[in-house]
Write an enzyme that holds these catalytic residues in place. Structure first.
Site, mmCIF file in Angstrom:
data_model
loop_
_atom_site.group_PDB
_atom_site.id
_atom_site.type_symbol
_atom_site.label_atom_id
_atom_site.label_comp_id
_atom_site.label_asym_id
_atom_site.label_seq_id
_atom_site.Cartn_x
_atom_site.Cartn_y
_atom_site.Cartn_z
ATOM 1 N N GLY A 92 128.105 29.075 93.255
ATOM 2 C CA GLY A 92 127.916 28.451 91.945
ATOM 3 C C GLY A 92 128.734 27.186 91.818
ATOM 4 C CE LYS A 108 135.937 29.826 89.922
ATOM 5 N NZ LYS A 108 135.800 30.261 88.519
ATOM 6 C CG ASP A 139 136.382 29.248 78.807
ATOM 7 O OD1 ASP A 139 135.699 29.191 77.759
ATOM 8 O OD2 ASP A 139 136.015 28.725 79.873
#
Length: 736
Positions: A18, A40, A141
């Site tokens: 992603g 990541k 978040d």
């Protein structure tokens, strides 16, 4: 970043998962430990950013990565490592196999989630948030994209620490925007106003997430980001029940309390929210068998993305109606029996009124049993349901629907632990009482009768199973119509049973009709449709039409990979069937290649000792034999047999199938005396378990006789067949 890039000599990037505002996520392999991980990358800043900001960012990154790595909770993504490579900061995390809630909503075209799924997800998120808040960590978040539901039902929150990096201004510096950190649809009013952010901000975001899961839309679904932010700051949200009338008022109030504009007006902590949500868990008079049913039964009641998922561990709470978390240590006495003796029932002329708290506690224990079944812990689930049934009988009476519901679930657990005869007695009792109390055509009566047919099939009493299925189907068609999901489920089971009776043409014809009806009613890619298409493929194979069967399984595998994901157990099962078709068509080399890949995928997803992994390894061995590579085939069969004997027991049918394959390999290598020992072991075990007249016992005795002929120099035609074939995933028609 090429696919072969190696980071720090350890993490090899494989494929991009992603991309977002903060950077990219890659699937990678940890070369040191031989496991797959997620890497990541934070988007590189580039030379136009000032050096002081870059130094601060690096230091903040290291600090936040250490904080994230210290979090140890099943509901929080594990951080394994962090570092910097060629000026780019990265995190190494556990690789999650599942769907984030944003994808879940997309899968369902933003329809509200079923209430049991909503409550289950909410409880798990609350449990994880309560833990992180106790550590002094605020996520900042929280949103659907940062909450992942794994294939086993476990829910995990992602990106702790990353949110703080964005909070210091990284996102705005990267994108050039001045929007406050966070995602507009899920931001708290204090975030929007630049005020102090604490755990209550996460609770507001949680309220936004739950609102969307419950209704299909976020609380302020407006045209642009600024309008959404103003809505959060100034506008009261519409009550969720204006979008969804069946949402319980109690659960609606929890969501609205979380969405209070002022932090002080929200619940005090996530643990409190979890307890309140647990109290809202639905407890119908007769709880449907969803969690404890087989995979196909769950498909019929839940959306496609939940196929094969379990409920995961529940969050613990202080109130008796919220069951404590399930642990590997097993159940405590409090779960399986009341802490004190139940109050004696009053005389018959004074109808008892059981206390609400006792009934609520029993409902919680009933749901705990369902959750244990969903985790595959059927023996424990059966103990819970039997204890609850006894307590409900004492409080409510033997004929009460709740008492019968617990007896029904206890019977299901018996069938799942190989006690088919005991399950048959239990189902027969439930069906008889329901027929007397509810009527012969009541759906609950029909459900119990259909289960009797299932266990009759387990016991090899196929003709009786066929008779019951036929009578239940006649009622369902008359009362519900030919295209009702329950009618189609019964017809599917009947098609399966026709195949067991040797009526292959009838089985194929009915399975094809059910598949067409399910495609029309549910859609061509619905899991129920695909299950029946698998039955069509099986029937084609039984009829010797292997090319058509292979084409059918390939189409099912492609559809399941698209709908459920490439690593979903049902997708992998369809690939296994493709391997069987290839082998039957004499395409052994293709089958070996397929099975090697399938073994690797199943070992990665399920573990090397899982029955499905071993089944794929068995298929690999069979096809090695078909290619004449008997030394390799024998080694594979022996290894699989040893693992199955250790895990499943020496007399388990799968163990015996592997032991027979060992015998076949020994015979093919001319070691007939050793082969005879193995054949005799298989025959004796089957006779003990199945009886001397059972077809599998007779086949094993035939193998033994053929082997004796070989040892005595008998006819060459007496040589046992070259392998027993790749065993399918047990075709369980239950509930489909």
């Amino acid at each position: 970043m090429g696919e072969t890039r190696l980071i720090q000599g350890r993490y090899r990037l494989l494929d991009l998962i992603g991309r977002g505002g903060m950077g990219e996520v890659w699937r990678a392999r940890d070369e040191s430990l031989g496991r797959q991980v997620a890497v990541k990358w934070l988007r590189p800043l580039g030379p136009h950013h000032d050096q002081s900001f870059t130094r601060v960012l690096r230091e903040r990154f290291r600090r936040e990565a250490r904080v994230a790595a210290a979090l140890q909770h099943r509901g929080v993504t594990v951080v394994h490592d962090f570092g910097e490579s060629d000026g780019v900061l990265f995190l190494v995390m556990e690789l999650l196999e599942g769907r984030n809630l944003s994808q879940v909503l997309d899968d369902t075209q933003h329809r509200p989630l079923p209430l049991p799924d909503l409550v289950d997800i909410a409880e798990q998120v609350c449990d994880a948030l309560a833990y992180t808040h106790r550590q002094g960590i605020v996520h900042r978040d929280l949103k659907p994209a940062n909450i992942v539901r794994l294939t086993d039902g476990t829910v995990k929150i992602c990106d702790f620490g990353i949110a703080r990096l964005a909070d210091m201004g990284l996102t705005s510096r990267l994108t050039g925007t001045g929007v406050a950190m966070g995602t507009p649809h899920y931001m708290s009013p204090e975030q929007i106003g630049g005020g102090k952010v604490d755990l209550r901000s996460d609770l507001y975001s949680l309220g936004c997430v739950l609102y969307e899961l419950a209704t299909g839309v976020p609380p302020f679904d407006l045209g642009d980001a600024w309008a959404v932010l103003v809505g959060h700051r100034d506008t009261p949200p519409e009550p969720p029940r204006t979008h969804r009338a069946d949402l319980p008022a109690h659960l609606e109030q929890v969501i609205l309390d979380l969405l209070a504009k002022l932090p002080g007006q929200r619940p005090s902590d996530a643990a409190e929210v979890g307890r309140r949500i647990g109290a809202a868990r639905p407890v119908p008079a007769y709880p449907p068998t969803v969690l404890s049913a087989g995979p196909a039964a769950r498909e019929a009641r839940l959306p496609s993305w939940t196929h094969g998922m379990t409920a995961g561990h529940r969050a613990a709470g202080a109130e008796p109606r919220t069951p404590p978390p399930v642990t590997d240590a097993g159940l405590t006495g409090d779960w399986t029996r009341p802490a004190t003796a139940p109050t004696p029932l009053p005389a018959p002329d004074t109808p008892p009124t059981p206390p609400d708290d006792a009934l609520t506690a029993l409902a919680g224990r009933h749901n705990a049993g369902l959750s244990l079944g969903a985790l595959g812990r059927w023996a424990e689930a059966g103990e819970v349901h039997r204890a609850v049934a006894a307590d409900r009988e004492q409080l409510l009476g033997p004929d009460h629907p709740d008492t019968l519901a617990s007896r029904y679930e206890a019977a299901f657990a018996l069938s799942r632990t190989g006690r088919a005869a005991d399950a048959l007695r239990a189902y027969t009792h439930v069906a008889r009482v329901r027929e007397r109390v509810l009527g012969a055509e009541h759906p609950d009566t029909l459900a119990a009768r259909q289960e009797t047919a299932y266990v009759l099939g387990q016991l090899g009493r196929t003709a009786e199973a066929h008779q019951v299925y036929t009578s239940v189907l006649a009622v369902r068609e008359r009362a519900m119509g030919p295209d009702h999901p329950d009618t189609l489920r019964c017809r599917h089971n009947l098609a399966f049973t026709l195949g067991r009776l040797g009526r292959l043409d009838d089985s194929y014809r009915m399975a094809r009709e059910v598949a067409e009806a399910r495609a029309r009613v549910l859609g061509p890619d619905h899991p129920d449709t695909l299950v029946t298409r698998c039955e069509v493929g099986y029937a084609l194979g039984q009829l010797g039409r292997w090319q058509e069967a292979l084409d059918t399984y390939r189409a099912v595998a492609e559809a399941r990979a698209r709908v459920l994901g490439p690593d979903h157990p049902d997708t992998l099962a369809a690939r296994h069937e493709i391997g069987i078709g290839l082998g039957r068509l004499g395409r052994g080399a293709e089958a070996v290649t397929l099975y090697r890949g399938l073994v690797g995928d199943r070992a990665r997803v399920l573990g090397p000792g899982h029955p499905e992994t071993l089944r794929a390894r068995h298929g690999l061995g069979v096809n090695l034999g078909r290619l004449g590579r008997w030394e390799e085939a024998l080694a594979e069969a022996r290894d699989v047999c040893a693992v199955r004997e250790r895990v499943l027991g020496p007399d388990h049918p799968d163990t015996l199938v592997s032991r027979r394959e060992v015998a076949v390999g020994l015979g093919r290598l001319g070691r007939w005396a050793d082969a005879l020992t193995e054949y005799r072991t298989v025959a004796d075990a089957r006779e003990r378990a199945l009886g001397a007249a059972h077809p599998d016992t007779l086949a094993a005795r035939d193998d033994e006789a053929h082997c004796r002929e070989r040892l005595g120099g008998g006819r060459a035609a007496g040589e046992p067949s070259g392998g027993v074939g790749e065993p399918r995933r047990p075709r369980d028609p239950h509930g489909t």
